[in-house]
Design an enzyme around this catalytic site. Structure first.
Site, PDB file in Angstrom:
ATOM      1  N   CYS A  95       0.996  -1.576  -0.401  1.00  0.00           N
ATOM      2  CA  CYS A  95       0.334  -0.122   0.543  1.00  0.00           C
ATOM      3  C   CYS A  95       0.848   0.781  -0.288  1.00  0.00           C
ATOM      4  O   CYS A  95       1.427   1.316  -0.821  1.00  0.00           O
ATOM      5  CB  CYS A  95      -0.715   0.016   1.317  1.00  0.00           C
ATOM      6  SG  CYS A  95      -2.107   1.260   1.129  1.00  0.00           S
ATOM      7  N   GLU A 118      -1.420  -9.101   3.673  1.00  0.00           N
ATOM      8  CA  GLU A 118      -1.607  -8.828   6.104  1.00  0.00           C
ATOM      9  C   GLU A 118      -2.882  -9.108   6.330  1.00  0.00           C
ATOM     10  O   GLU A 118      -3.177  -9.936   6.998  1.00  0.00           O
ATOM     11  CB  GLU A 118      -0.398  -7.848   5.824  1.00  0.00           C
ATOM     12  CG  GLU A 118      -1.366  -6.724   6.597  1.00  0.00           C
ATOM     13  CD  GLU A 118      -1.478  -6.159   5.720  1.00  0.00           C
ATOM     14  OE1 GLU A 118      -1.263  -6.424   4.139  1.00  0.00           O
ATOM     15  OE2 GLU A 118      -1.647  -4.836   5.735  1.00  0.00           O
ATOM     16  N   HIS A 138      -3.939  -5.323   0.568  1.00  0.00           N
ATOM     17  CA  HIS A 138      -3.075  -5.382   1.617  1.00  0.00           C
ATOM     18  C   HIS A 138      -3.308  -6.416   2.213  1.00  0.00           C
ATOM     19  O   HIS A 138      -3.806  -7.680   2.670  1.00  0.00           O
ATOM     20  CB  HIS A 138      -3.646  -4.729   3.336  1.00  0.00           C
ATOM     21  CG  HIS A 138      -3.432  -3.207   2.762  1.00  0.00           C
ATOM     22  ND1 HIS A 138      -2.416  -2.978   4.159  1.00  0.00           N
ATOM     23  CD2 HIS A 138      -4.240  -1.927   2.584  1.00  0.00           C
ATOM     24  CE1 HIS A 138      -2.852  -1.886   4.189  1.00  0.00           C
ATOM     25  NE2 HIS A 138      -2.568  -1.366   2.551  1.00  0.00           N
TER      26      HIS A 138
END
Ligand code: MN
Length: 245
Positions: free
Chosen positions: A111, A218, A216
């Site tokens: 990002c 994660e 994202h």
């Protein structure tokens, strides 16, 4: 496999009394650990000498998500929607990104990290997708939206390193950003686009691992093996780097 040391850059965060703290998003730590790495924080208030010494100890660097980059780094005026500028973090991440590219240290960006990477190498940003790109999808989900919500697809270049890692060429991704890559930096290859033309991933072909994504991963590792594979591929590249030096 050797467990490589992965440096993750921190953000400055002030409490209600103005005391400054450094913070990292916990899910980046857990994703790196799950992928076989040993995460370590790279503070953004180090002297350049200490930053260099810490950089030399790590086997890879993760540039995580966060606020907006000071547009003066890419020669633009401040847009009214550009927010949360963190001068120490900008300086730290731009420095580390350039080192990692020049010295072929594995580097992954998420990002803001995807955007910092482009700026560090001479590219520009779109400061506000909603007003600067038409027609556009909604890339900025509001804060009440679950961070793992799949917001749009991306079209991945089948010949890219990214496609080989994800084993998909049209994955669905989350989207929590209001800025995007504008002019691409020299040497970067765009490897994924959203349907409205936003550059959602880049890589450097001759680099052992220099790969950044606008979404994202994660927040998706618990739902998707292919998103965990992104962290795994990065950690494996970092382990190889350690064994080579
Ligand atoms: Mn997006």
């Amino acid at each position: 496999m050797y467990k490589p040391l992965i440096g993750i850059t921190a953000a400055v965060s002030s409490d209600q009394y103005g005391k400054e703290f450094l913070r990292v998003y916990a899910k980046n730590i857990t994703a790196l650990e799950k992928a076989g790495g040993i995460p370590i924080v790279i503070p953004c208030n180090l002297s350049s000498e200490t930053l260099r010494l810490l950089y030399e100890r790590v086997d890879g660097v993760l540039l995580p998500g966060g606020g907006d980059i000071d547009p003066s780094y890419y020669g633009a005026e401040l847009h009214p929607t550009t927010n949360s500028i963190d001068p120490q973090r900008d300086q730290t991440e731009i420095t580390v990104a350039r080192w990692a590219v020049d010295e072929k240290l594995p580097i992954m960006g998420i990002c803001r990290g995807h955007q910092v990477f482009n700026v560090a190498l001479g590219g520009t940003l779109i400061q506000d997708i909603a007003s600067e790109v038409t027609p556009s999808l909604v890339h900025e989900s509001d804060s009440s939206t679950p961070r793992n919500l799949l917001a749009h697809s991306v079209m991945v270049d089948a010949n890219s390193c990214l496609a080989g890692i994800l084993h998909h060429t049209q994955p669905l991704v989350n989207s929590i950003h209001h800025q995007a890559i504008g002019q691409l930096a020299p040497g970067l290859r765009p490897t994924a686009y959203s349907p409205d033309g936003i550059i959602e991933a880049v890589e450097i072909p001759e680099h052992p691992f220099a790969l950044t994504v606008q979404w994202h991963p994660e927040d998706l590792v618990d739902d998707s093996d292919s998103m965990l594979n992104l962290f795994r591929a990065f950690v494996i590249a970092a382990a190889k780097r350690h064994e080579a030096v």
